[in-house]
Design a protein around this motif. Structure first.
Motif, short mmCIF file in Angstrom:
data_model
loop_
_atom_site.label_atom_id
_atom_site.label_comp_id
_atom_site.label_asym_id
_atom_site.label_seq_id
_atom_site.Cartn_x
_atom_site.Cartn_y
_atom_site.Cartn_z
N GLY A 1 0.81 -1.14 0.12
CA GLY A 1 0.06 -0.08 0.10
C GLY A 1 0.92 1.21 0.15
O GLY A 1 2.02 1.01 -0.43
N LEU A 2 0.15 2.37 0.48
CA LEU A 2 0.88 3.56 0.48
C LEU A 2 0.48 4.28 1.99
O LEU A 2 -0.43 4.30 2.42
CB LEU A 2 0.15 4.65 -0.58
CG LEU A 2 0.76 5.93 -0.73
CD1 LEU A 2 1.97 6.06 -1.22
CD2 LEU A 2 -0.20 6.76 -1.37
N ASP A 3 1.94 4.60 2.40
CA ASP A 3 1.72 5.19 3.77
C ASP A 3 1.79 6.93 3.77
O ASP A 3 2.44 7.21 3.09
CB ASP A 3 2.98 4.88 4.41
CG ASP A 3 2.54 3.32 5.32
OD1 ASP A 3 1.75 2.91 5.04
OD2 ASP A 3 3.90 2.63 5.62
N LEU A 4 0.56 7.41 4.27
CA LEU A 4 0.29 8.83 4.35
C LEU A 4 0.66 9.13 5.68
O LEU A 4 -0.29 9.04 6.51
CB LEU A 4 -0.96 9.22 3.50
CG LEU A 4 -1.11 8.81 2.21
CD1 LEU A 4 -2.43 9.03 1.61
CD2 LEU A 4 -0.02 9.76 1.26
N VAL A 5 1.64 10.13 5.94
CA VAL A 5 1.82 10.62 7.40
C VAL A 5 1.03 11.89 7.70
O VAL A 5 1.06 12.81 6.75
CB VAL A 5 3.35 10.85 7.46
CG1 VAL A 5 3.71 11.29 8.87
CG2 VAL A 5 4.29 9.52 7.22
N ALA A 6 0.40 11.74 8.73
CA ALA A 6 -0.61 13.05 9.05
C ALA A 6 -0.91 12.86 10.62
O ALA A 6 -0.76 11.66 11.29
CB ALA A 6 -1.89 13.06 8.22
N PRO A 7 -1.05 13.90 11.31
CA PRO A 7 -1.41 13.90 12.63
C PRO A 7 -2.63 13.03 13.10
O PRO A 7 -3.45 12.93 12.44
CB PRO A 7 -1.78 15.35 13.13
CG PRO A 7 -1.17 16.23 11.79
CD PRO A 7 -1.13 15.32 10.89
N ILE A 8 -2.70 12.69 14.40
CA ILE A 8 -3.71 11.70 14.97
C ILE A 8 -4.88 12.62 14.60
O ILE A 8 -4.72 13.94 15.22
CB ILE A 8 -3.35 11.31 16.26
CG1 ILE A 8 -2.06 10.39 16.22
CG2 ILE A 8 -4.58 10.64 16.88
CD1 ILE A 8 -1.76 9.73 17.80
N GLY A 9 -6.08 11.98 14.32
CA GLY A 9 -7.03 12.77 14.28
C GLY A 9 -7.60 13.43 12.83
O GLY A 9 -8.75 14.00 12.77
N THR A 10 -6.43 13.37 12.07
CA THR A 10 -6.66 13.89 10.81
C THR A 10 -7.84 13.14 9.87
O THR A 10 -7.94 11.99 9.99
CB THR A 10 -5.24 14.22 9.93
OG1 THR A 10 -4.36 14.68 10.54
CG2 THR A 10 -5.91 14.31 8.36
N LYS A 11 -8.79 13.78 9.25
CA LYS A 11 -9.89 13.24 8.69
C LYS A 11 -9.42 12.45 7.58
O LYS A 11 -8.33 12.91 6.59
CB LYS A 11 -10.77 14.39 8.15
CG LYS A 11 -11.72 14.97 9.49
CD LYS A 11 -12.68 16.23 8.74
CE LYS A 11 -13.14 16.84 9.94
NZ LYS A 11 -14.01 18.03 9.27
N VAL A 12 -9.92 11.32 7.37
CA VAL A 12 -9.84 10.51 6.15
C VAL A 12 -10.96 10.39 5.21
O VAL A 12 -11.96 10.28 5.94
CB VAL A 12 -9.41 8.79 6.48
CG1 VAL A 12 -9.32 8.11 5.30
CG2 VAL A 12 -8.28 9.06 7.51
N VAL A 13 -11.02 10.81 4.10
CA VAL A 13 -12.06 10.58 3.05
C VAL A 13 -11.96 9.78 2.24
O VAL A 13 -10.86 9.22 1.89
CB VAL A 13 -12.10 12.26 2.49
CG1 VAL A 13 -12.20 13.38 3.30
CG2 VAL A 13 -10.65 12.29 1.36
N ALA A 14 -13.04 9.38 1.56
CA ALA A 14 -13.27 8.25 0.52
C ALA A 14 -12.93 8.84 -0.61
O ALA A 14 -13.22 10.04 -1.22
CB ALA A 14 -14.89 8.04 0.44
N PRO A 15 -12.12 8.25 -1.60
CA PRO A 15 -11.60 8.52 -2.76
C PRO A 15 -12.50 8.31 -3.68
O PRO A 15 -12.24 8.69 -5.10
CB PRO A 15 -10.36 7.70 -2.86
CG PRO A 15 -10.70 6.35 -2.14
CD PRO A 15 -11.30 6.87 -1.17
N ALA A 16 -13.45 7.38 -3.73
CA ALA A 16 -14.54 7.22 -4.62
C ALA A 16 -15.93 6.77 -3.99
O ALA A 16 -15.73 6.51 -2.58
CB ALA A 16 -13.98 6.23 -5.66
N ASP A 17 -16.94 6.71 -4.77
CA ASP A 17 -18.30 6.19 -4.25
C ASP A 17 -17.94 4.90 -4.00
O ASP A 17 -17.41 4.22 -4.60
CB ASP A 17 -19.44 6.41 -5.28
CG ASP A 17 -19.45 7.94 -5.47
OD1 ASP A 17 -18.89 8.77 -4.91
OD2 ASP A 17 -20.34 8.32 -6.58
N GLY A 18 -18.81 4.06 -3.00
CA GLY A 18 -18.83 2.70 -2.73
C GLY A 18 -19.65 2.47 -1.53
O GLY A 18 -20.47 3.20 -1.07
N ILE A 19 -19.40 1.12 -1.10
CA ILE A 19 -20.11 0.56 0.23
C ILE A 19 -19.20 0.03 0.95
O ILE A 19 -18.27 -0.62 0.65
CB ILE A 19 -21.19 -0.62 -0.32
CG1 ILE A 19 -22.23 0.04 -1.34
CG2 ILE A 19 -21.89 -1.15 0.91
CD1 ILE A 19 -23.21 -0.95 -1.81
#
Length: 299
Positions: free
Chosen positions: A197-215
């Motif tokens: 995968g890909l590791d994206l470094v960000a502070p704890i609590g940073t919002k993670v958003v959906a990259p596309a529509d899905g279930i």
């Protein structure tokens, strides 16, 4: 039979000699008939003159109407030519759109079947009407075929739009890129290991958003990923999000591109706050960078 004659005596005045004129009966009859014909002709001449004037006026009116009809036909011919041109343009665009969305046969026999221009000059009104009626029927058939083509294109574009909306295309977290997709040295064992995968470094609590529509298909702890979310996007595409601090979705929930699904954390097998992001196509991991259209940026 003896011919009959009449004697006409002419006396100019009392002292002059009189004159006699001898004429036959037949001559008098002929003269009377002639004078009668002249009299009748004189009576009929104004009638014939009036008739001729009326006919001349009718002829002038018909000539004017014919000229107006000719001009009207020429304008109608120009309008039909313009309509043919626009219809051909729409057919060409429909063909291009079909290629864009992968529709192979879009009423191929109709596309590009533009009619040629016709000339109504020199044709009788009946012949012109027949030509125009035939042209209108041709344009009606072509417009009907074009309408069917656009229905097919509309369905194809809807499917394409659904595919595009269901294909990951944005980065789920704005941050710094850590380990990328591929071989690396495991931070815990030091052994060579393939990072899926890909590791994206960000502070704890940073919002993670959906990259596309899905279930959302899974929410919970998943081995070394710690708190994880799995999302099915259809078309064989699945995305996974690991090491989360919390969730903002539940199993079975439909999500749209850009919806907040969780928060960055350091749960599971992690050396620090970051998001582990995976993209799977038909159950096989692929490089997530290929599914990110926007550029990376630091927070």
């Amino acid at each position: 039979m003896a011919r009959k004659f009449y004697t006409i005596m002419i006396v100019p005045h009392a002292t002059a000699k009189f004159r006699r004129v001898k004429v036959s009966k037949n001559f008098l009859v002929m003269a009377g008939c002639f004078l009668g014909l002249v009299f009748v002709a004189g009576l009929m001449f104004p009638h014939f003159l009036l008739k001729a004037s009326q006919l001349r006026a009718s002829l002038d009116r018909l000539t004017q109407e014919n000229e107006e009809l000719r001009k009207s036909n020429e304008k109608f011919d120009a309008s039909l030519s313009d309509l043919r041109g626009k219809l051909s343009e729409f057919e060409t665009k429909a063909t291009k759109f079909a290629l864009m969305v992968g529709v192979d046969d879009l009423n191929g026999q109709q596309m590009g079947a533009g009619g040629s221009s016709f000339d109504l000059k020199g044709l009788s009104p009946k012949a012109s009407e027949a030509v125009i009626e035939g042209e209108i029927n041709t344009l009606r058939e072509r417009s009907g075929a074009l309408q069917d083509s656009f229905r097919v294109l509309d369905m194809a574009f809807q499917k394409q739009a659904l595919l595009l909306s269901s294909t990951p295309s944005i980065v789920p977290v704005r941050g710094l890129m850590g380990n990328g997709y591929g071989w690396r040295r495991d931070p815990f064992t030091g052994m060579r290991d393939f990072h899926e995968g890909l590791d994206l470094v960000a502070p704890i609590g940073t919002k993670v958003v959906a990259p596309a529509d899905g279930i959302v298909t899974r929410v919970g702890v998943s081995g070394g990923f710690g708190n994880s979310i799995f999302v099915s996007h259809g078309y064989g595409i699945i995305t996974r999000y690991g090491h989360l601090a919390g969730y903002n979705v539940k199993v079975g929930q439909r999500i749209k591109r850009g919806d907040v699904i969780g928060m960055v954390g350091t749960s599971g097998r992690s050396t620090g706050p970051h998001l582990h992001y995976e993209v799977l196509v038909h159950q096989r991991n692929v490089d997530p960078v290929k599914y990110i259209l926007d550029e990376y940026r630091s927070f």
